[in-house]
Design a protein around this motif. Structure first.
Motif, mmCIF file in Angstrom:
data_model
loop_
_atom_site.group_PDB
_atom_site.id
_atom_site.type_symbol
_atom_site.label_atom_id
_atom_site.label_comp_id
_atom_site.label_asym_id
_atom_site.label_seq_id
_atom_site.Cartn_x
_atom_site.Cartn_y
_atom_site.Cartn_z
ATOM 1 N N LEU A 1 0.818 -1.131 0.041
ATOM 2 C CA LEU A 1 -0.097 0.057 -0.153
ATOM 3 C C LEU A 1 0.971 1.242 0.022
ATOM 4 C CD1 LEU A 1 -2.679 -1.072 2.509
ATOM 5 C CD2 LEU A 1 -3.011 -0.942 -0.035
ATOM 6 N N ASP A 2 2.079 1.254 0.726
ATOM 7 C CA ASP A 2 2.945 2.480 0.734
ATOM 8 C C ASP A 2 3.428 2.622 -0.826
ATOM 9 O OD1 ASP A 2 2.798 2.733 3.490
ATOM 10 O OD2 ASP A 2 4.539 2.017 3.751
ATOM 11 N N ASP A 3 3.673 1.473 -1.540
ATOM 12 C CA ASP A 3 4.012 1.679 -2.970
ATOM 13 C C ASP A 3 3.113 2.389 -3.798
ATOM 14 O OD1 ASP A 3 6.495 0.543 -2.534
ATOM 15 O OD2 ASP A 3 5.937 -1.529 -3.160
ATOM 16 N N LEU A 4 1.825 1.912 -3.556
ATOM 17 C CA LEU A 4 0.663 2.512 -4.262
ATOM 18 C C LEU A 4 0.279 4.181 -3.870
ATOM 19 C CD1 LEU A 4 -1.909 2.428 -5.795
ATOM 20 C CD2 LEU A 4 -3.163 1.851 -3.677
ATOM 21 N N ARG A 5 0.773 4.305 -2.409
ATOM 22 C CA ARG A 5 0.542 5.727 -2.189
ATOM 23 C C ARG A 5 1.449 6.645 -2.786
ATOM 24 N NH1 ARG A 5 0.271 3.209 3.081
ATOM 25 N NH2 ARG A 5 -2.106 3.170 3.809
ATOM 26 N N ALA A 6 2.808 5.824 -3.028
ATOM 27 C CA ALA A 6 3.829 6.689 -3.666
ATOM 28 C C ALA A 6 3.589 7.199 -5.240
ATOM 29 C CB ALA A 6 5.133 5.905 -3.604
ATOM 30 N N GLN A 7 2.633 6.452 -5.704
ATOM 31 C CA GLN A 7 2.178 6.856 -6.914
ATOM 32 C C GLN A 7 0.863 7.318 -7.209
ATOM 33 O OE1 GLN A 7 2.635 3.398 -9.707
ATOM 34 N NE2 GLN A 7 4.169 2.484 -8.629
ATOM 35 N N ARG A 8 0.458 8.154 -5.876
ATOM 36 C CA ARG A 8 -0.928 8.537 -5.884
ATOM 37 C C ARG A 8 -1.164 9.828 -6.827
ATOM 38 N NH1 ARG A 8 1.762 10.212 -1.378
ATOM 39 N NH2 ARG A 8 1.855 12.344 -0.775
ATOM 40 N N LEU A 9 -0.158 10.437 -7.444
ATOM 41 C CA LEU A 9 -0.123 11.521 -8.404
ATOM 42 C C LEU A 9 -0.321 11.079 -9.585
ATOM 43 C CD1 LEU A 9 2.401 13.852 -7.365
ATOM 44 C CD2 LEU A 9 0.269 14.128 -6.707
ATOM 45 N N THR A 10 -0.401 9.796 -10.071
ATOM 46 C CA THR A 10 -0.424 9.280 -11.288
ATOM 47 C C THR A 10 -1.553 8.115 -11.131
ATOM 48 O OG1 THR A 10 1.376 7.430 -10.936
ATOM 49 C CG2 THR A 10 1.877 9.726 -12.045
ATOM 50 N N ARG A 11 -1.833 7.669 -10.062
ATOM 51 C CA ARG A 11 -2.918 6.656 -9.780
ATOM 52 C C ARG A 11 -4.094 7.160 -9.069
ATOM 53 N NH1 ARG A 11 -1.822 1.443 -11.065
ATOM 54 N NH2 ARG A 11 0.328 0.619 -11.480
ATOM 55 N N GLY A 12 -5.169 7.365 -10.015
ATOM 56 C CA GLY A 12 -6.118 8.261 -9.255
ATOM 57 C C GLY A 12 -6.885 6.950 -8.327
ATOM 58 N N SER A 13 -7.607 7.428 -7.369
ATOM 59 C CA SER A 13 -8.333 6.595 -6.491
ATOM 60 C C SER A 13 -7.626 5.642 -5.500
ATOM 61 C CB SER A 13 -9.219 5.707 -7.175
ATOM 62 O OG SER A 13 -10.289 6.563 -7.954
ATOM 63 N N ALA A 14 -6.364 6.074 -5.341
ATOM 64 C CA ALA A 14 -5.304 5.430 -4.599
ATOM 65 C C ALA A 14 -5.809 5.271 -3.088
ATOM 66 C CB ALA A 14 -3.916 5.936 -4.492
ATOM 67 N N VAL A 15 -6.284 6.500 -2.605
ATOM 68 C CA VAL A 15 -6.826 6.502 -1.337
ATOM 69 C C VAL A 15 -8.003 5.514 -0.837
ATOM 70 C CG1 VAL A 15 -8.006 8.112 0.615
ATOM 71 C CG2 VAL A 15 -6.249 8.977 -1.035
ATOM 72 N N ARG A 16 -9.004 5.403 -2.043
ATOM 73 C CA ARG A 16 -10.064 4.706 -1.878
ATOM 74 C C ARG A 16 -9.646 3.270 -1.932
ATOM 75 N NH1 ARG A 16 -15.013 4.695 -6.147
ATOM 76 N NH2 ARG A 16 -13.271 3.926 -7.435
ATOM 77 N N THR A 17 -8.673 2.778 -2.684
ATOM 78 C CA THR A 17 -8.086 1.456 -2.874
ATOM 79 C C THR A 17 -7.315 0.932 -1.452
ATOM 80 O OG1 THR A 17 -7.723 1.545 -5.219
ATOM 81 C CG2 THR A 17 -6.602 -0.102 -3.857
#
Length: 515
Positions: free
Chosen positions: A231-247
């Protein structure tokens, strides 16, 4: 010990015993109590204010108060002082120099942040029964039984409790002494199963690319540290991956629905109480349907499906245990696991797991699974037909294998919201084929059974076969637990072939039955 007595209602081959398990308000757990989370006029929380007043007591009053508390509460709990220590540790951050406080002051402060919760103050009902894992030391022809019961306390919060006993060769049931104390488990996070997350996410609406990104970083089994790293890896890409917070919220919510609960080895079985542990079941662990499940290699596991209630929504969870000391709980998903009342068959059929389902809220159906976790589209096998079941049908626990077919105890709801227990017989090789059904109920509330929290209800979550007798524990009016004995051969003889219309309907709806 009790001897069955004949009841005036129902078939003569159904005999009620004189057992009645009533709720005992003296069975309590010591739980954390917080006086309030709001901030007082001074700008401090009420917890801090209470601590300040307790710690201001002089030494004599501290000792006197603590002695009185031990005298009044010590016998009701296994180690009440240890509980006070644990609860003080949770609030000691509000006390300057907490580590330097003497033990008696810490312990007394902890007592002010503790309260008793009566686990069955309101009801003790909806039992499920299986053969006890330990059958040693019994006379020939006797069976040791284990029964789960639903205890309901303050706020209508339900928990799972255990009772034990025996039935002898003559059919006399003896229940072991009722417990006087309770024992909670130690709850920890489990090793997570990736398939659980895959199945749960499949049922959620929305874009799943981010979920796939997280799942790709996880193995078939993983722990919380592995999940947090993904999940930290996902948060690190939150600018390019929409809905990261919801995921991230999705994964956290699913993770919190799985846990392990362990009771001390050697502790009395009947003192063990499984209270709600996760947010999804915060308002209740309801109606455990317990089954002794035999794997293809003969390995035995005890599985229990139950309704998790969070105060608004319901979901289905699966308990697993080998010894009733260590349990795991995880969520189930899929079309067959919607609504209440999923009940597992005691073995696989045609290489697949099979369960009874009531996904449409009013009919009995059969669903299959490849992994016990996700349940396919249910196939309706029985719809309301007789007067005593016209409101809705459901099962009363896992099917019981007989030489004539799978015996399914059912419940039907009729006029005046009266619940009755009936029966259905399904083909051994193709459980979507109905072999027979009862036209009349085998058990309906009568006499004092009609009065309780929910009147006119008899309901079971699972019976046990003992020779040619069916031991049927049942809840009466959502208040108490009773036991009936059913002549198995007479019941099987009474199960008649379904009507032509019902048979045609069942055949037309078989779209996902066992191979």
């Amino acid at each position: 010990m009790t001897v069955p007595v004949t009841d005036g209602r129902g078939p003569p081959w159904v005999r009620r015993t004189d057992h009645v398990l009533r709720p005992d308000p003296d069975r309590v757990l010591a739980r954390l109590f917080l006086p309030g989370q709001e901030i007082g006029p001074s700008g401090e929380s009420r917890s801090a204010a209470v601590l300040g007043r307790v710690l201001a007591l002089d030494d004599d009053e501290v000792d006197r108060e603590l002695r009185d508390l031990v005298a009044r509460f010590g016998d009701r709990h296994h180690d009440i002082e240890a509980t006070w220590d644990e609860h003080f540790a949770l609030v000691r951050h509000r006390v300057a120099g907490a580590r330097q406080l003497p033990t008696n002051r810490r312990r007394l402060a902890g007592a002010y942040f503790t309260h008793e919760y009566s686990v069955e103050a309101a009801a003790l009902f909806n039992p499920s029964m299986v053969q006890h894992p330990d059958q040693s030391g019994l006379p020939a022809g006797s069976t040791r039984l284990l029964m789960t019961v639903r205890g309901t306390g303050e706020g209508h919060v339900s928990s799972m409790e255990i009772r034990t006993g025996t039935i002898d060769v003559a059919g006399a049931v003896t229940l072991d002494a009722a417990p006087t104390r309770t024992l909670p488990p130690v709850v920890t996070e489990p090793r997570f199963v990736r398939a659980v997350f895959e199945h749960q996410l499949a049922d959620l609406d929305g874009e799943h690319e981010n979920a796939g990104f997280v799942l790709a970083a996880l193995g078939p089994l993983f722990d919380r540290a592995d999940l947090d790293a993904a999940l930290d890896d996902l948060r690190a890409q939150r600018l390019t991956r929409g809905s990261a917070v919801r995921t991230t919220e999705w994964f956290d919510r699913i993770a919190r629905r799985s846990y392990r609960a362990e009771f001390p080895p050697g502790s009395p079985w009947s003192e063990r109480v499984l209270m709600p542990q996760s947010p999804a079941e915060s308002h209740g662990i309801e109606d455990v349907r317990l089954v002794r499940f035999a794997a293809d290699d003969g390995t035995v596991t005890y599985l229990g499906t139950y309704t998790a209630f969070d105060g608004r929504d319901i979901s289905i969870q699966l308990l697993r245990t080998h010894d009733f000391a260590a349990f795991s709980s995880e969520p189930l998903s899929g079309p067959g696991a919607r609504n209440k009342g999923l009940a597992l068959f005691p073995r696989r059929i045609g290489g697949r797991y099979v369960a009874l389902s009531r996904a449409d809220r009013e009919s009995n159906a059969v669903s299959v699974s490849d992994d016990l976790l996700r349940w396919g589209e249910p196939v309706v096998v029985q719809r309301p037909e007789h007067g005593w079941e016209l409101v809705q049908l459901g099962n009363c626990g896992p099917p019981i294998e007989t030489e004539r077919g799978w015996l399914v105890l059912t419940h039907g709801v009729g006029a005046m919201r009266t619940y009755s227990i009936g029966a259905l017989l399904l083909d051994l090789e193709d459980p979507t084929r109905v072999v027979g059904r009862l036209a009349c109920p085998l058990l309906t509330a009568t006499g004092e059974e009609r009065s309780g929290y929910v009147p006119n209800v008899v309901y079971s979550c699972g019976a046990m076969k003992h020779g040619r007798t069916l031991v049927l524990p049942y809840g009466s009016s959502d208040s108490a637990t009773r036991i009936a004995l059913v002549d198995l051969d007479a019941l099987l003889d009474a199960l008649r072939p379904p009507s032509t219309t019902a048979s045609r309907l069942a055949r037309s709806r078989r779209t996902d039955g066992p191979p």
